[in-house]
Write a protein that holds these residues in place. Structure first.
Motif, PDB file in Angstrom:
ATOM      1  N   LEU A  82      56.118  12.666 161.279  1.00 36.13           N
ATOM      2  CA  LEU A  82      55.229  11.572 160.901  1.00 36.13           C
ATOM      3  C   LEU A  82      55.852  10.719 159.797  1.00 36.13           C
ATOM      4  O   LEU A  82      55.734   9.486 159.817  1.00 36.13           O
ATOM      5  CB  LEU A  82      53.880  12.132 160.442  1.00 36.13           C
ATOM      6  CG  LEU A  82      52.979  12.647 161.573  1.00 36.13           C
ATOM      7  CD1 LEU A  82      51.820  13.465 161.005  1.00 36.13           C
ATOM      8  CD2 LEU A  82      52.443  11.483 162.407  1.00 36.13           C
ATOM      9  N   ARG A  83      56.514  11.353 158.861  1.00 36.28           N
ATOM     10  CA  ARG A  83      57.199  10.578 157.822  1.00 36.28           C
ATOM     11  C   ARG A  83      58.249   9.663 158.442  1.00 36.28           C
ATOM     12  O   ARG A  83      58.383   8.492 158.033  1.00 36.28           O
ATOM     13  CB  ARG A  83      57.855  11.518 156.804  1.00 36.28           C
ATOM     14  CG  ARG A  83      56.878  12.257 155.904  1.00 36.28           C
ATOM     15  CD  ARG A  83      57.613  12.958 154.778  1.00 36.28           C
ATOM     16  NE  ARG A  83      56.750  13.929 154.109  1.00 36.28           N
ATOM     17  CZ  ARG A  83      56.688  15.212 154.404  1.00 36.28           C
ATOM     18  NH1 ARG A  83      57.467  15.717 155.359  1.00 36.28           N
ATOM     19  NH2 ARG A  83      55.869  16.020 153.760  1.00 36.28           N
ATOM     20  N   ARG A  84      58.990  10.169 159.423  1.00 29.31           N
ATOM     21  CA  ARG A  84      59.988   9.325 160.090  1.00 29.31           C
ATOM     22  C   ARG A  84      59.335   8.142 160.788  1.00 29.31           C
ATOM     23  O   ARG A  84      59.878   7.030 160.773  1.00 29.31           O
ATOM     24  CB  ARG A  84      60.799  10.157 161.100  1.00 29.31           C
ATOM     25  CG  ARG A  84      61.731  11.171 160.466  1.00 29.31           C
ATOM     26  CD  ARG A  84      62.791  11.673 161.440  1.00 29.31           C
ATOM     27  NE  ARG A  84      62.223  12.405 162.558  1.00 29.31           N
ATOM     28  CZ  ARG A  84      61.914  13.698 162.531  1.00 29.31           C
ATOM     29  NH1 ARG A  84      62.106  14.394 161.415  1.00 29.31           N
ATOM     30  NH2 ARG A  84      61.427  14.312 163.586  1.00 29.31           N
ATOM     31  N   CYS A  85      58.177   8.381 161.381  1.00 27.59           N
ATOM     32  CA  CYS A  85      57.461   7.291 162.052  1.00 27.59           C
ATOM     33  C   CYS A  85      57.025   6.226 161.059  1.00 27.59           C
ATOM     34  O   CYS A  85      57.195   5.022 161.306  1.00 27.59           O
ATOM     35  CB  CYS A  85      56.248   7.836 162.804  1.00 27.59           C
ATOM     36  SG  CYS A  85      56.638   8.817 164.276  1.00 27.59           S
ATOM     37  N   THR A 136      50.249   9.534 167.134  1.00 33.93           N
ATOM     38  CA  THR A 136      51.325  10.532 167.182  1.00 33.93           C
ATOM     39  C   THR A 136      51.025  11.724 166.294  1.00 33.93           C
ATOM     40  O   THR A 136      50.344  11.603 165.267  1.00 33.93           O
ATOM     41  CB  THR A 136      52.668   9.905 166.756  1.00 33.93           C
ATOM     42  OG1 THR A 136      53.685  10.914 166.692  1.00 33.93           O
ATOM     43  CG2 THR A 136      52.570   9.230 165.390  1.00 33.93           C
ATOM     44  N   SER A 137      51.548  12.865 166.699  1.00 35.94           N
ATOM     45  CA  SER A 137      51.493  14.075 165.873  1.00 35.94           C
ATOM     46  C   SER A 137      52.851  14.353 165.235  1.00 35.94           C
ATOM     47  O   SER A 137      53.092  15.455 164.742  1.00 35.94           O
ATOM     48  CB  SER A 137      51.070  15.276 166.727  1.00 35.94           C
ATOM     49  OG  SER A 137      51.994  15.472 167.789  1.00 35.94           O
ATOM     50  N   GLY A 138      53.735  13.355 165.271  1.00 34.26           N
ATOM     51  CA  GLY A 138      55.054  13.538 164.672  1.00 34.26           C
ATOM     52  C   GLY A 138      55.959  14.435 165.483  1.00 34.26           C
ATOM     53  O   GLY A 138      56.893  15.046 164.957  1.00 34.26           O
ATOM     54  N   GLY A 139      55.710  14.520 166.789  1.00 32.65           N
ATOM     55  CA  GLY A 139      56.558  15.320 167.662  1.00 32.65           C
ATOM     56  C   GLY A 139      56.266  16.800 167.628  1.00 32.65           C
ATOM     57  O   GLY A 139      57.034  17.604 168.166  1.00 32.65           O
ATOM     58  N   GLY A 196      53.450  18.458 162.053  1.00 29.85           N
ATOM     59  CA  GLY A 196      54.447  17.421 162.329  1.00 29.85           C
ATOM     60  C   GLY A 196      54.675  16.468 161.177  1.00 29.85           C
ATOM     61  O   GLY A 196      55.040  15.308 161.395  1.00 29.85           O
ATOM     62  N   LEU A 197      54.482  16.935 159.955  1.00 32.30           N
ATOM     63  CA  LEU A 197      54.596  16.037 158.797  1.00 32.30           C
ATOM     64  C   LEU A 197      55.968  15.369 158.697  1.00 32.30           C
ATOM     65  O   LEU A 197      56.063  14.182 158.375  1.00 32.30           O
ATOM     66  CB  LEU A 197      54.283  16.800 157.509  1.00 32.30           C
ATOM     67  CG  LEU A 197      52.792  17.037 157.232  1.00 32.30           C
ATOM     68  CD1 LEU A 197      52.613  17.998 156.058  1.00 32.30           C
ATOM     69  CD2 LEU A 197      52.088  15.721 156.948  1.00 32.30           C
TER      70      LEU A 197
END
Length: 243
Positions: free
Chosen positions: A165-168, A151-154, A161-162
């Protein structure tokens, strides 16, 4: 010293496979047509990759465009999963979406069931980046039995997408590997490493390839968007991840 991070490199040719291995890739994502995000590789390329000294996982994606697949396309994906297993590779990379961007649980269940029956490990690809709720999508991926998420974090790229990515990573809570990918290179990976608990990253480590002649481009035989894996870029990124 920080713990080394696994580097997965995506390639779409035998040349790219050799260059990625030469540069020190830890794992290969095997595709065709990387200029549109990657499609299922040919049977010949799968066979060629079966003797790779590092693990190789194959993309399962029958066409470009969105990830909303028809029944005929799902059938083709099931057959492609069988072909990957028959070719001796250990895993597949796949995804499927509903029209609203959420993961298509029904289709993914069918695909993962077939993969599991053949002993293949599964990565969820960047279809997740279209999901309206990344945390919910990560939880579903865990329930479905995926081993990792690319993923690129959306966002269009992982550095952009940091927040996503943190949410992921938060939603994963160590239950599934989160592998940032898209736009990562030796120049920016330290930014991600400083802000995320990275265990693996995904990159193309490639350079653009111009059409071999104006005539080839004029006839539509080359899109002008092809790229070639650079062993030097693989090695540079690997060196950063070892530091």
């Amino acid at each position: 010293m920080l713990e080394a991070i696994t580097l997965e490199v995506c390639v779409d040719s035998a040349d790219g496979l050799a260059r990625a291995i030469e540069g020190g890739a830890d794992r290969i994502e095997l595709c065709s047509a990387l200029e549109i995000g990657g499609l299922t590789p040919s049977a010949g390329l799968i066979r060629a990759a079966s003797s790779s000294p590092v693990p190789v996982v194959a993309m399962i994606r029958p066409r470009g465009g969105d990830f909303c697949f028809t029944e005929a396309e799902v059938t083709l994906m099931l057959l492609d999963i069988e072909a990957v297993a028959a070719g001796g590779l250990p895993g597949v990379v796949l995804g499927a979406s509903l029209p609203d961007g959420r993961l298509d649980e029904r289709v993914l269940e069918r695909l993962l069931r077939r993969a599991a029956s053949l002993g293949l490990r599964c990565t969820l690809h960047r279809a997740i980046d279209l999901c309206p709720d990344l945390g919910q999508a990560v939880s579903l991926a865990i329930d479905l039995g995926f081993e990792r998420i690319l993923t690129s974090g959306g966002a269009a790229s992982a550095p952009a997408g940091l927040d996503g990515l943190r949410r992921c990573f938060e939603a994963a809570a160590g239950r599934i590997a989160i592998m940032p990918g898209a736009g990562i290179n030796a120049d920016n990976v330290d930014l991600l490493r400083a802000q995320l608990p990275l265990s693996e990253v995904h990159a193309s480590c490639s350079d653009p390839v111009p059409p071999p002649s104006p005539q080839v481009a004029a006839f539509g035989f080359d899109s002008g968007a092809r790229r070639r894996t650079s062993s030097a870029k693989v090695a540079a990124l690997k060196a950063k991840l070892l530091g």
